[in-house]
Design a protein around this motif. Structure first.
Motif, PDB file in Angstrom:
ATOM      1  N   ASP A 217      -2.642  -6.758  16.598  1.00  0.00           N
ATOM      2  CA  ASP A 217      -4.191  -7.514  16.602  1.00  0.00           C
ATOM      3  C   ASP A 217      -5.546  -7.019  17.295  1.00  0.00           C
ATOM      4  O   ASP A 217      -5.227  -6.012  18.505  1.00  0.00           O
ATOM      5  CB  ASP A 217      -4.187  -8.546  17.181  1.00  0.00           C
ATOM      6  CG  ASP A 217      -5.334 -10.081  16.844  1.00  0.00           C
ATOM      7  OD1 ASP A 217      -6.004  -9.697  17.200  1.00  0.00           O
ATOM      8  OD2 ASP A 217      -4.592 -10.578  15.559  1.00  0.00           O
TER       9      ASP A 217
ATOM     10  N   ASP B 110      -1.382  -9.085  12.570  1.00  0.00           N
ATOM     11  CA  ASP B 110      -2.862  -9.577  11.743  1.00  0.00           C
ATOM     12  C   ASP B 110      -3.353  -8.707  10.747  1.00  0.00           C
ATOM     13  O   ASP B 110      -3.147  -7.276  10.756  1.00  0.00           O
ATOM     14  CB  ASP B 110      -3.867  -9.256  13.354  1.00  0.00           C
ATOM     15  CG  ASP B 110      -5.671  -9.839  12.659  1.00  0.00           C
ATOM     16  OD1 ASP B 110      -5.227 -10.444  11.687  1.00  0.00           O
ATOM     17  OD2 ASP B 110      -6.136  -9.497  12.955  1.00  0.00           O
ATOM     18  N   LEU B 111      -3.558  -9.613   9.960  1.00  0.00           N
ATOM     19  CA  LEU B 111      -3.691  -8.693   8.153  1.00  0.00           C
ATOM     20  C   LEU B 111      -5.519  -7.798   8.249  1.00  0.00           C
ATOM     21  O   LEU B 111      -5.110  -7.274   8.055  1.00  0.00           O
ATOM     22  CB  LEU B 111      -4.026  -9.911   7.069  1.00  0.00           C
ATOM     23  CG  LEU B 111      -2.164 -10.460   7.052  1.00  0.00           C
ATOM     24  CD1 LEU B 111      -2.588 -11.290   5.881  1.00  0.00           C
ATOM     25  CD2 LEU B 111      -1.387  -9.649   6.413  1.00  0.00           C
ATOM     26  N   LYS B 112      -6.676  -8.211   9.541  1.00  0.00           N
ATOM     27  CA  LYS B 112      -6.854  -7.382   9.190  1.00  0.00           C
ATOM     28  C   LYS B 112      -8.052  -6.804  10.383  1.00  0.00           C
ATOM     29  O   LYS B 112      -7.898  -7.715  11.454  1.00  0.00           O
ATOM     30  CB  LYS B 112      -7.926  -8.270   8.887  1.00  0.00           C
ATOM     31  CG  LYS B 112      -9.899  -7.760   7.965  1.00  0.00           C
ATOM     32  CD  LYS B 112     -10.688  -8.737   7.741  1.00  0.00           C
ATOM     33  CE  LYS B 112     -11.848  -8.000   6.743  1.00  0.00           C
ATOM     34  NZ  LYS B 112     -13.283  -8.667   6.511  1.00  0.00           N
TER      35      LYS B 112
ATOM     36  N   SER C 175      -7.089  -3.331   6.007  1.00  0.00           N
ATOM     37  CA  SER C 175      -7.865  -4.772   5.014  1.00  0.00           C
ATOM     38  C   SER C 175      -6.834  -5.431   3.797  1.00  0.00           C
ATOM     39  O   SER C 175      -6.245  -5.406   3.167  1.00  0.00           O
ATOM     40  CB  SER C 175      -8.944  -3.674   4.103  1.00  0.00           C
ATOM     41  OG  SER C 175      -9.592  -6.034   3.635  1.00  0.00           O
ATOM     42  N   GLY C 176      -7.308  -6.595   4.351  1.00  0.00           N
ATOM     43  CA  GLY C 176      -6.083  -7.832   3.427  1.00  0.00           C
ATOM     44  C   GLY C 176      -4.812  -7.788   3.425  1.00  0.00           C
ATOM     45  O   GLY C 176      -4.487  -7.210   4.889  1.00  0.00           O
TER      46      GLY C 176
ATOM     47  N   SER D 174      -2.693 -15.047  11.209  1.00  0.00           N
ATOM     48  CA  SER D 174      -3.870 -14.580  10.413  1.00  0.00           C
ATOM     49  C   SER D 174      -5.299 -15.307  10.283  1.00  0.00           C
ATOM     50  O   SER D 174      -4.511 -16.764  10.870  1.00  0.00           O
ATOM     51  CB  SER D 174      -4.158 -14.735   8.593  1.00  0.00           C
ATOM     52  OG  SER D 174      -4.948 -14.659   7.891  1.00  0.00           O
TER      53      SER D 174
ATOM     54  N   SER E 108      -6.291 -16.629   8.086  1.00  0.00           N
ATOM     55  CA  SER E 108      -6.635 -17.142   7.074  1.00  0.00           C
ATOM     56  C   SER E 108      -5.671 -18.139   6.780  1.00  0.00           C
ATOM     57  O   SER E 108      -4.241 -18.207   7.477  1.00  0.00           O
ATOM     58  CB  SER E 108      -6.846 -16.290   5.736  1.00  0.00           C
ATOM     59  OG  SER E 108      -6.259 -17.096   4.507  1.00  0.00           O
TER      60      SER E 108
ATOM     61  N   GLU F 128      -6.875  -6.395  -0.774  1.00  0.00           N
ATOM     62  CA  GLU F 128      -7.527  -6.415  -0.262  1.00  0.00           C
ATOM     63  C   GLU F 128      -8.404  -7.728   0.260  1.00  0.00           C
ATOM     64  O   GLU F 128      -9.200  -8.139   1.183  1.00  0.00           O
ATOM     65  CB  GLU F 128      -8.039  -5.222   0.562  1.00  0.00           C
ATOM     66  CG  GLU F 128      -7.447  -4.379   0.503  1.00  0.00           C
ATOM     67  CD  GLU F 128      -8.423  -2.961   0.877  1.00  0.00           C
ATOM     68  OE1 GLU F 128      -9.582  -2.785   0.351  1.00  0.00           O
ATOM     69  OE2 GLU F 128      -8.121  -2.054   1.636  1.00  0.00           O
TER      70      GLU F 128
ATOM     71  N   GLU G 246     -11.257 -13.666   3.096  1.00  0.00           N
ATOM     72  CA  GLU G 246     -11.512 -12.392   4.867  1.00  0.00           C
ATOM     73  C   GLU G 246     -10.042 -13.109   5.432  1.00  0.00           C
ATOM     74  O   GLU G 246      -9.986 -14.651   5.723  1.00  0.00           O
ATOM     75  CB  GLU G 246     -12.519 -13.829   4.842  1.00  0.00           C
ATOM     76  CG  GLU G 246     -13.469 -13.909   6.604  1.00  0.00           C
ATOM     77  CD  GLU G 246     -13.738 -12.642   6.739  1.00  0.00           C
ATOM     78  OE1 GLU G 246     -13.871 -11.998   8.166  1.00  0.00           O
ATOM     79  OE2 GLU G 246     -14.377 -11.860   5.634  1.00  0.00           O
ATOM     80  N   LEU G 247      -9.339 -12.452   5.634  1.00  0.00           N
ATOM     81  CA  LEU G 247      -7.827 -13.008   6.485  1.00  0.00           C
ATOM     82  C   LEU G 247      -8.090 -12.544   7.867  1.00  0.00           C
ATOM     83  O   LEU G 247      -7.240 -12.172   8.609  1.00  0.00           O
ATOM     84  CB  LEU G 247      -7.055 -11.146   6.195  1.00  0.00           C
ATOM     85  CG  LEU G 247      -6.907 -11.092   4.192  1.00  0.00           C
ATOM     86  CD1 LEU G 247      -6.043 -10.270   4.308  1.00  0.00           C
ATOM     87  CD2 LEU G 247      -6.805 -12.784   3.986  1.00  0.00           C
TER      88      LEU G 247
END
Length: 212
Positions: free
Chosen positions: A11, A58-60, A65-66, A86, A88, A208, A211-212
């Motif tokens: 992250d 963490d996805l972002k 990205s995404g 995430s 999201s 992607e 907003e993740l």
């Protein structure tokens, strides 16, 4: 739960890494914890490290990205246990994580008690997802499977294509020949079932989205 688990926290937000660190320590006494703040650093750590019992992803963050980072991981380390963490909480995002084989999905808004409970559940061999979400009624998403079939180098080339870079530029940055890049691009088109760069970039952008 006292074990010698090897756990990686990936992250790019120091405050949230710290919160996850605390949650892991509460859930798993004696865990060997390592932290990274980008996909590149994560890939390097995974190549240097032996067996990893759990990755909290963490996805972002830089390099991803995404779902692009998760797709890379599933391709290169299919057996690696991954839990997505995430910002999201959209059902579609959770369902996509399920499709990529994540063992769990923990919203960043979850209180510490929930984080600890989710980690315990996952480390005991079960999965943990927000209540009421499953893949039963989710639409099929073959593009995710096709993107996950790309090799790490192909994924890197596709990402650079999406940044508008030419074959010559990509070859220079990756220190390979332009012919090698052309071969990668051809393979990418074939695996994604697309005919040109624009369609390939659109396929990546679908992964992607949000907003993740």
């Amino acid at each position: 739960m006292e074990t010698g688990y090897s756990i990686i926290i990936a992250d790019d937000h120091p405050l949230f890494r710290n919160a996850l660190h605390q949650a892991v320590q509460l859930a798993v006494e004696g865990a060997q914890l390592q932290e990274v703040d980008s996909i590149d650093n994560l890939m390097q750590l995974l190549s240097d490290t032996g067996e990893v019992d759990l990755l909290l992803l963490d996805l972002k963050m830089p390099g991803a990205s995404g779902f692009s980072g998760l797709a890379q991981l599933r391709n290169q380390y299919p057996e690696l246990p991954v839990v997505v963490v995430s910002a999201s909480e959209e059902p579609a995002v959770v369902q996509q994580a399920m499709r990529f084989g994540a063992l769990g999905f923990i919203p960043k808004s979850a209180p510490m008690r929930t984080l600890v409970s989710a980690l315990n559940t996952i480390l005991e061999g079960d999965t943990w997802f927000p209540e009421g979400i499953s893949l039963e009624n989710a639409p099929e998403d073959n593009i995710a499977d096709r993107l996950a079939s790309l090799t790490p180098q192909q994924f890197k080339v596709l990402t650079m294509l999406s940044e508008g870079k030419l074959n010559k530029q990509i070859a220079y940055e990756l220190e390979v020949s332009e012919a090698t890049i052309k071969a990668h691009v051809t393979a990418i088109f074939r695996k994604l079932g697309v005919k040109n760069r624009t369609q390939a970039v659109i396929a990546l952008s679908q992964l992607e989205g949000g907003e993740l």
